[in-house]
Motif scaffolding. Structure first.
Motif, PDB file in Angstrom:
ATOM      1  N   VAL A 155       0.845  -1.207   0.000  1.00 53.00           N
ATOM      2  CA  VAL A 155       0.000   0.000   0.000  1.00 53.00           C
ATOM      3  C   VAL A 155       0.876   1.252   0.000  1.00 53.00           C
ATOM      4  O   VAL A 155       1.715   1.434   0.887  1.00 53.00           O
ATOM      5  CB  VAL A 155      -0.936   0.014   1.235  1.00 53.00           C
ATOM      6  CG1 VAL A 155      -1.855   1.237   1.201  1.00 53.00           C
ATOM      7  CG2 VAL A 155      -1.752  -1.268   1.306  1.00 53.00           C
ATOM      8  N   ALA A 156       0.650   2.140  -0.962  1.00 52.80           N
ATOM      9  CA  ALA A 156       1.410   3.398  -1.034  1.00 52.80           C
ATOM     10  C   ALA A 156       0.916   4.349   0.056  1.00 52.80           C
ATOM     11  O   ALA A 156      -0.291   4.480   0.278  1.00 52.80           O
ATOM     12  CB  ALA A 156       1.217   4.038  -2.406  1.00 52.80           C
TER      13      ALA A 156
ATOM     14  N   GLN B 261      -8.280  -8.518 -15.409  1.00 51.88           N
ATOM     15  CA  GLN B 261      -9.229  -7.949 -16.377  1.00 51.88           C
ATOM     16  C   GLN B 261      -8.645  -6.698 -17.047  1.00 51.88           C
ATOM     17  O   GLN B 261      -9.375  -5.773 -17.394  1.00 51.88           O
ATOM     18  CB  GLN B 261     -10.541  -7.542 -15.691  1.00 51.88           C
ATOM     19  CG  GLN B 261     -11.068  -8.506 -14.664  1.00 51.88           C
ATOM     20  CD  GLN B 261     -11.564  -9.786 -15.284  1.00 51.88           C
ATOM     21  OE1 GLN B 261     -12.094  -9.758 -16.387  1.00 51.88           O
ATOM     22  NE2 GLN B 261     -11.384 -10.894 -14.586  1.00 51.88           N
ATOM     23  N   ASN B 262      -7.327  -6.633 -17.115  1.00 50.37           N
ATOM     24  CA  ASN B 262      -6.642  -5.529 -17.814  1.00 50.37           C
ATOM     25  C   ASN B 262      -6.752  -4.177 -17.126  1.00 50.37           C
ATOM     26  O   ASN B 262      -6.753  -3.141 -17.794  1.00 50.37           O
ATOM     27  CB  ASN B 262      -7.123  -5.377 -19.256  1.00 50.37           C
ATOM     28  CG  ASN B 262      -6.598  -6.485 -20.110  1.00 50.37           C
ATOM     29  OD1 ASN B 262      -5.442  -6.894 -19.940  1.00 50.37           O
ATOM     30  ND2 ASN B 262      -7.436  -7.001 -20.980  1.00 50.37           N
ATOM     31  N   TYR B 263      -6.861  -4.174 -15.849  1.00 53.01           N
ATOM     32  CA  TYR B 263      -6.782  -2.903 -15.131  1.00 53.01           C
ATOM     33  C   TYR B 263      -5.364  -2.738 -14.579  1.00 53.01           C
ATOM     34  O   TYR B 263      -4.747  -3.713 -14.140  1.00 53.01           O
ATOM     35  CB  TYR B 263      -7.757  -2.885 -13.951  1.00 53.01           C
ATOM     36  CG  TYR B 263      -9.190  -2.552 -14.318  1.00 53.01           C
ATOM     37  CD1 TYR B 263      -9.667  -1.245 -14.227  1.00 53.01           C
ATOM     38  CD2 TYR B 263     -10.077  -3.541 -14.762  1.00 53.01           C
ATOM     39  CE1 TYR B 263     -10.984  -0.943 -14.557  1.00 53.01           C
ATOM     40  CE2 TYR B 263     -11.387  -3.229 -15.098  1.00 53.01           C
ATOM     41  CZ  TYR B 263     -11.827  -1.930 -14.986  1.00 53.01           C
ATOM     42  OH  TYR B 263     -13.129  -1.629 -15.313  1.00 53.01           O
ATOM     43  N   ALA B 264      -4.878  -1.496 -14.619  1.00 50.44           N
ATOM     44  CA  ALA B 264      -3.647  -1.179 -13.891  1.00 50.44           C
ATOM     45  C   ALA B 264      -4.089  -0.805 -12.478  1.00 50.44           C
ATOM     46  O   ALA B 264      -4.982   0.028 -12.315  1.00 50.44           O
ATOM     47  CB  ALA B 264      -2.948   0.000 -14.542  1.00 50.44           C
ATOM     48  N   VAL B 265      -3.486  -1.422 -11.480  1.00 53.55           N
ATOM     49  CA  VAL B 265      -4.028  -1.277 -10.121  1.00 53.55           C
ATOM     50  C   VAL B 265      -2.988  -0.706  -9.174  1.00 53.55           C
ATOM     51  O   VAL B 265      -1.810  -1.054  -9.233  1.00 53.55           O
ATOM     52  CB  VAL B 265      -4.488  -2.649  -9.568  1.00 53.55           C
ATOM     53  CG1 VAL B 265      -5.168  -2.481  -8.208  1.00 53.55           C
ATOM     54  CG2 VAL B 265      -5.442  -3.327 -10.529  1.00 53.55           C
ATOM     55  N   ARG B 266      -3.465   0.155  -8.294  1.00 59.14           N
ATOM     56  CA  ARG B 266      -2.616   0.737  -7.263  1.00 59.14           C
ATOM     57  C   ARG B 266      -3.368   0.631  -5.944  1.00 59.14           C
ATOM     58  O   ARG B 266      -4.572   0.933  -5.886  1.00 59.14           O
ATOM     59  CB  ARG B 266      -2.411   2.212  -7.648  1.00 59.14           C
ATOM     60  CG  ARG B 266      -1.647   3.040  -6.664  1.00 59.14           C
ATOM     61  CD  ARG B 266      -1.596   4.504  -7.146  1.00 59.14           C
ATOM     62  NE  ARG B 266      -0.865   5.310  -6.194  1.00 59.14           N
ATOM     63  CZ  ARG B 266       0.454   5.462  -6.197  1.00 59.14           C
ATOM     64  NH1 ARG B 266       1.179   4.914  -7.142  1.00 59.14           N
ATOM     65  NH2 ARG B 266       1.054   6.179  -5.275  1.00 59.14           N
ATOM     66  N   LEU B 267      -2.679   0.217  -4.900  1.00 58.40           N
ATOM     67  CA  LEU B 267      -3.287   0.245  -3.561  1.00 58.40           C
ATOM     68  C   LEU B 267      -2.754   1.493  -2.869  1.00 58.40           C
ATOM     69  O   LEU B 267      -1.529   1.675  -2.765  1.00 58.40           O
ATOM     70  CB  LEU B 267      -2.934  -1.010  -2.770  1.00 58.40           C
ATOM     71  CG  LEU B 267      -3.503  -2.326  -3.318  1.00 58.40           C
ATOM     72  CD1 LEU B 267      -3.056  -3.512  -2.469  1.00 58.40           C
ATOM     73  CD2 LEU B 267      -5.027  -2.286  -3.361  1.00 58.40           C
TER      74      LEU B 267
END
Ligand SMILES: C[S@@+](CC[C@H](N)C(=O)[O-])C[C@H]1O[C@@H](n2cnc3c(N)ncnc32)[C@H](O)[C@@H]1O
Length: 385
Positions: A59-60, A355-361
């Motif tokens: 997590v950032a 599902q081809n999402y770029a993800v960031r927490l």
């Protein structure tokens, strides 16, 4: 946050830890009448602490700030912690959403399970973007719509059950925001968004255990292959921490736990059955009343006779002992609370990546403002053929 480590590797670390040590957290503390492990608490701590310290944090840390404060009339009536959550959420939204980009911008924001739509109202004002707030309770929709109208904010409400929206309902070129949507409610959003793609999601999940299914159904392929099986009550551990509420609430919680144990001991004494049987939840006002009234109510629930107060009072010292035992067991379980929450967050993140999402927490507010302070930010990627 470990920027270099793929989320799937981080998930694997948490999965290994939770599986390896499941005997220490997959039990119900309240149901125990003796210390359940061969090791002492200090030995367990010494065993687990090195493994915990090696886990990567995916997590950032929060860094964004609101560019300008909202005017007081817009935030009137929102209590302090909620406003801090909303401001932190909007700060991250304005940093990461493609609202004002020239290429393929977001035209509208959908607010999922909006309540009175405080987030949507302030977001619309701050970002100058129309918001559609979806909420199940008609009176919250009415109150939210009145506030939007009063402050001339471009916010509409849709009174709807999100579980019954058609599969193709989510409009394209929309960003969807969800602040503290519980288990099935945010899960439904992820599934709908993934069935259509081309969206930006800002989801702060909470209450993972609020789901219809008895057992947790992992979303991502990686979590589906995990050996972990999670019941609803085990899922609850992910959100079981008390940072809010103050001294009065903590005192009432202590009394509640003690009285429930007095009743459990009483039940065991008159029925001879020692396995713990939980009572329904009740309003907290019971615990500023009399123990005898609570016991009468509990006896009614389980069709037991009520004996003299002296019989009940004699059980109080034993209940204190049991409570101390339960607290010690809970302290061990708590070591796994954050890993379990991250396992669940990573399951969502991996599902979106599949599902081809770029993800960031992304953390969006301080822990004391809300312990559920992680935002899943996901942007659909155009796949080049
Ligand atoms: C925990 S509250 C969060 C409200 C708001 N987002 C906030 O952070 O203050 C969850 C909201 O979801 C709404 N809700 C529950 N089930 C729903 C459903 N099936 N469809 C739409 N809204 C629902 C509740 O009425 C409640 O307002």
């Amino acid at each position: 946050m470990s920027a270099t480590q793929p989320l799937s590797d981080v998930f694997a670390q948490y999965d290994t830890l939770l599986n390896r040590y499941r005997e220490f957290w997959q039990l119900e503390a309240f149901a125990q009448s003796e210390w359940p492990w061969p090791q002492s608490a200090a030995e367990i701590d010494a065993l687990i602490a090195p493994a915990l310290s090696k886990l990567a944090n995916p997590v950032a840390a929060t860094s964004a700030k609101l560019e300008r404060e909202s005017p007081f009339w817009l935030t009137n009536g929102i209590q302090g912690r909620k406003l801090a959550q909303i401001n932190g959420f909007i700060a991250e939204f304005s940093k990461h959403a493609s609202c004002h980009t020239t290429e393929d911008p977001i035209h509208q924001v959908i607010e999922w399970c909006a309540g009175k739509g405080h987030l949507g109202r302030i977001l619309s004002f701050q970002q100058q973007i129309p918001v559609l707030s979806v909420e199940w309770q008609a009176n919250l929709c009415e109150q939210g719509q009145a506030l939007a109208f009063q402050h001339s904010v471009a916010q509409e409400f849709l009174h709807a059950n999100v579980m019954h929206l058609p599969h193709n309902w989510l409009p394209t070129n929309s960003a969807i925001v969800a602040l503290h949507a519980c288990g099935d409610l945010h899960r439904q959003l992820l599934e709908l968004a993934c069935s259509q793609g081309k969206r930006e999601l800002f989801v702060a999940p909470c209450c993972y255990h609020l789901q219809q299914a008895e057992l947790y159904q992992p979303l991502s392929q990686q979590a589906q292959q995990s050996a972990l099986s999670l019941s609803r009550s085990q899922l609850k551990l992910a959100v079981q921490e008390q940072v809010t509420g103050g001294k009065r609430v903590a005192k009432l919680r202590d009394i509640e736990q003690l009285w429930r144990l007095v009743f459990d001991l009483y039940r065991a004494q008159i029925t001879g059955i020692t396995t713990y049987r939980s009572l329904p939840s009740v309003s907290k006002h019971w615990f500023s009343g009399e123990l005898s009234a609570f016991i009468r109510w509990a006896c009614e629930q389980q069709a037991l006779p009520v004996l003299a107060d002296s019989v009940i009072n004699a059980l109080i010292p034993k209940a204190h002992e049991r409570l101390a035992l339960i607290r010690s067991i809970d302290n061990i379980r708590q070591l796994f609370r954050r890993p379990l929450e991250l396992w669940l967050l990573l399951d969502r993140a991996l599902f979106l990546q599949e599902q081809n999402y770029a993800v960031r927490l992304q953390q969006f507010c301080a822990h004391h403002e809300s312990p559920r302070n992680t935002l899943i930010i996901a942007k659909h990627q155009v796949v080049s053929s």
